[in-house]
Scaffold this active site. Structure first.
Site, PDB file in Angstrom:
ATOM      1  N   ARG A 107      42.932 -85.440 -15.085  1.00 44.06           N
ATOM      2  CA  ARG A 107      42.979 -84.068 -15.832  1.00 44.06           C
ATOM      3  C   ARG A 107      42.941 -84.313 -16.593  1.00 44.06           C
ATOM      4  O   ARG A 107      42.922 -83.325 -17.891  1.00 44.06           O
ATOM      5  CB  ARG A 107      44.859 -83.717 -15.336  1.00 44.06           C
ATOM      6  CG  ARG A 107      44.868 -82.556 -15.704  1.00 44.06           C
ATOM      7  CD  ARG A 107      46.285 -81.707 -15.814  1.00 44.06           C
ATOM      8  NE  ARG A 107      47.468 -82.534 -15.127  1.00 44.06           N
ATOM      9  CZ  ARG A 107      48.121 -83.164 -15.438  1.00 44.06           C
ATOM     10  NH1 ARG A 107      48.146 -83.812 -17.161  1.00 44.06           N
ATOM     11  NH2 ARG A 107      48.855 -83.711 -14.472  1.00 44.06           N
TER      12      ARG A 107
ATOM     13  N   TYR B 159      32.859 -58.835 -20.902  1.00 42.86           N
ATOM     14  CA  TYR B 159      32.662 -59.110 -19.602  1.00 42.86           C
ATOM     15  C   TYR B 159      34.590 -58.114 -18.711  1.00 42.86           C
ATOM     16  O   TYR B 159      35.237 -58.831 -19.261  1.00 42.86           O
ATOM     17  CB  TYR B 159      33.087 -60.519 -18.917  1.00 42.86           C
ATOM     18  CG  TYR B 159      32.725 -60.935 -17.772  1.00 42.86           C
ATOM     19  CD1 TYR B 159      32.682 -60.689 -16.650  1.00 42.86           C
ATOM     20  CD2 TYR B 159      34.308 -61.957 -17.147  1.00 42.86           C
ATOM     21  CE1 TYR B 159      33.065 -60.177 -15.437  1.00 42.86           C
ATOM     22  CE2 TYR B 159      34.530 -62.038 -16.014  1.00 42.86           C
ATOM     23  CZ  TYR B 159      33.986 -61.830 -15.050  1.00 42.86           C
ATOM     24  OH  TYR B 159      34.635 -61.985 -13.578  1.00 42.86           O
TER      25      TYR B 159
ATOM     26  N   ASP C  10      31.044 -65.622 -27.706  1.00 45.90           N
ATOM     27  CA  ASP C  10      30.535 -65.994 -25.747  1.00 45.90           C
ATOM     28  C   ASP C  10      29.523 -65.630 -25.973  1.00 45.90           C
ATOM     29  O   ASP C  10      28.834 -64.647 -25.803  1.00 45.90           O
ATOM     30  CB  ASP C  10      31.795 -64.853 -25.558  1.00 45.90           C
ATOM     31  CG  ASP C  10      31.178 -64.979 -23.573  1.00 45.90           C
ATOM     32  OD1 ASP C  10      30.547 -65.729 -23.686  1.00 45.90           O
ATOM     33  OD2 ASP C  10      32.493 -64.347 -22.618  1.00 45.90           O
TER      34      ASP C  10
ATOM     35  N   LYS D 163      26.901 -69.523 -15.679  1.00 48.29           N
ATOM     36  CA  LYS D 163      25.980 -68.880 -15.573  1.00 48.29           C
ATOM     37  C   LYS D 163      24.620 -69.925 -16.266  1.00 48.29           C
ATOM     38  O   LYS D 163      24.095 -70.712 -15.389  1.00 48.29           O
ATOM     39  CB  LYS D 163      26.203 -67.660 -16.322  1.00 48.29           C
ATOM     40  CG  LYS D 163      27.410 -67.047 -16.355  1.00 48.29           C
ATOM     41  CD  LYS D 163      27.382 -66.303 -14.739  1.00 48.29           C
ATOM     42  CE  LYS D 163      28.815 -65.682 -14.657  1.00 48.29           C
ATOM     43  NZ  LYS D 163      29.634 -65.478 -13.461  1.00 48.29           N
TER      44      LYS D 163
HETATM   45  O1  P1T Z   1      33.446 -66.244 -13.669  1.00 47.22           O
HETATM   46  P1  P1T Z   1      33.859 -67.287 -15.577  1.00 47.22           P
HETATM   47  O2  P1T Z   1      33.174 -68.803 -15.484  1.00 47.22           O
HETATM   48  O3  P1T Z   1      34.989 -67.468 -15.379  1.00 47.22           O
HETATM   49  O4  P1T Z   1      33.367 -66.706 -16.317  1.00 47.22           O
HETATM   50  C1  P1T Z   1      34.400 -65.697 -17.196  1.00 47.22           C
HETATM   51  C2  P1T Z   1      33.035 -64.796 -18.088  1.00 47.22           C
HETATM   52  C3  P1T Z   1      32.944 -64.780 -19.240  1.00 47.22           C
HETATM   53  N1  P1T Z   1      31.967 -64.473 -20.103  1.00 47.22           N
HETATM   54  C4  P1T Z   1      31.209 -63.707 -19.696  1.00 47.22           C
HETATM   55  C5  P1T Z   1      30.121 -62.792 -20.716  1.00 47.22           C
HETATM   56  C6  P1T Z   1      31.087 -64.008 -18.739  1.00 47.22           C
HETATM   57  O5  P1T Z   1      30.272 -63.285 -17.543  1.00 47.22           O
HETATM   58  C7  P1T Z   1      31.925 -64.171 -17.700  1.00 47.22           C
HETATM   59  C8  P1T Z   1      31.239 -63.849 -15.755  1.00 47.22           C
HETATM   60  N2  P1T Z   1      30.826 -62.868 -15.277  1.00 47.22           N
HETATM   61  C9  P1T Z   1      30.638 -62.682 -14.287  1.00 47.22           C
HETATM   62  C10 P1T Z   1      31.301 -63.191 -13.276  1.00 47.22           C
HETATM   63  C11 P1T Z   1      29.483 -61.177 -14.014  1.00 47.22           C
HETATM   64  O6  P1T Z   1      28.780 -61.742 -13.262  1.00 47.22           O
HETATM   65  O7  P1T Z   1      28.947 -61.216 -15.273  1.00 47.22           O
END
Ligand code: P1T
Length: 380
Positions: free
Chosen positions: A46, A98, A170, A195
């Protein structure tokens, strides 16, 4: 070292003990100590794990940062950043982010902090908000999800410094390959590693990169205390996926530009948003701060939600799914899917309407992608 070399070699050095060219997956929860408190820098997964450490080295290298922290998801890194701020802080956030980020800020951290959502592409609005609220942080998603609005990172960072506000970007949509916010003056940069960084739609992960040692320690301590770490296997998968970031991003951008131009000419399309088109309202800023325009496209279909549904259920090579940034092309309906947690009135006030469709353009053959869209347009 250039980025296409960094993605392969930083954190990707051969294993010192065996010479294995691929890093080992340290699939362990704990580490043996020779006497209490005497160990090799690793106590418990952790807290730290050697596979994750390699990934953090790679990511810090890619964003030209001194420090990186990898977590279990994009949202968990956002959570840690929110916990790191003194309670009662004011945070200025872009008005198009998002849907999960919006939900985290407005339904979880709204009881601890004050959030103000503004259009961060408008520097006058940014300066007025900084002056009036003296926020702890300005949260800039650029390009935004899903409207692909582009904020001037350099200009915002300069303004924020004037009011002693920290800037975070971001950078998920650009990946560290096309944009490096710290070089433009931001204090922190975060990604959903789910992503482009991983790029193969098989891992959930998040990361933050920064130069501030004290803030890094604070975020690590929070992560260790709360627990949203990434598993060694997932960190290894990201280390594997990131090796092709340079070639993937070039291929995503090449395909996306062709599709954006195709959509721009299509009679059944009302409007296309893609940073690489000269019709994009912030195309000039995009050219200044990004070295490529990415693989995300948003377009407004001429017609209502019924036509959108028909279109979305006809495509085949584009898979109808949330998420983005993988090698395969995805398509989705933000109002029903990724941004359903944003109230309809808020969505509509920023132009996120029911005829908006988002594409994550993959790296398949462009002719197959366009043929797939052609078939769907013929059905509506
Ligand atoms: O899904 P996660 O790894 O927790 O990430 C969140 C997140 C944060 N910032 C941006 C710009 C994002 O696009 C996302 C997650 N977005 C999607 C799941 C989507 O389909 O847009």
């Amino acid at each position: 070292m250039k980025k296409a070399t960094k993605v392969i070699h930083v954190g990707g050095e051969p294993d010192k003990e065996t010479g294995a060219i691929m890093p080992p997956i340290y699939q362990t929860s704990t580490y043996v100590q020779s006497s209490p408190g005497v160990h090799k820098g690793y106590e418990y997964t952790r807290s730290h794990n050697p596979t994750r450490t390699r990934l953090e080295e790679c990511l810090a290298g890619l964003e030209n940062a001194k420090h990186a922290l990898v977590t279990s998801s994009g949202l968990s890194i956002e959570m840690l950043i929110m916990h790191a701020l003194p309670s009662g802080s004011t945070i200025i956030c872009g008005d198009d982010v998002y849907g999960g980020t919006y939900r985290l800020f407005t339904t979880v951290f709204n009881t601890i902090h004050n959030f103000l959502f503004i259009d961060t592409t408008d520097l006058k609005k940014v300066e007025a908000a900084l002056k009036e609220h003296k926020p702890a942080l300005i949260w800039v998603e650029t390009p935004t999800n899903p409207l692909l609005k582009i904020s001037d990172i350099k200009a915002i960072s300069v303004l924020a410094k004037k009011y002693k506000t920290k800037t975070i970007v971001d950078n998920t949509f650009m990946s560290p390959y096309f944009q490096n916010p710290l070089d433009l003056g931001a204090d922190m940069v975060m990604h959903s590693m789910t992503k482009y960084i991983n790029g193969h739609s098989d891992v959930i992960g998040g990361c933050v990169m920064l130069n501030d040692k004290v803030m890094h320690k604070k975020l690590w301590t929070l992560q260790n205390s709360i627990g949203p770490t990434q598993s060694p296997f997932d960190s290894w998968l990201v280390l594997r996926g990131v090796k092709t970031l340079a070639v993937r991003m070039e291929a995503h951008a090449k395909n996306a530009l062709k599709i954006a131009k195709y959509l721009e000419k299509h009679p059944k399309v009302e409007r296309v948003i893609y940073p690489g088109l000269s019709s994009h309202p912030q195309h000039k800023i995009a050219k200044k701060q990004m070295s490529g325009f990415g693989g995300m496209i948003t377009f407004f279909l001429r017609g209502d939600i019924k036509k959108c549904n028909k279109f979305l259920s006809t495509v085949k090579t584009f898979s109808l799914a949330e998420s983005l940034g993988g090698v395969e092309s995805l398509i989705e309906h933000p109002a029903i899917m990724t941004h359903a947690s944003v109230p309809k009135a808020v969505r509509e006030s920023i132009g996120l309407t029911d005829n908006l469709i988002r594409l994550s353009v993959g790296i398949e053959d462009i002719e197959d992608l366009i043929a797939d869209l052609d078939k769907a347009f013929a059905k509506v």
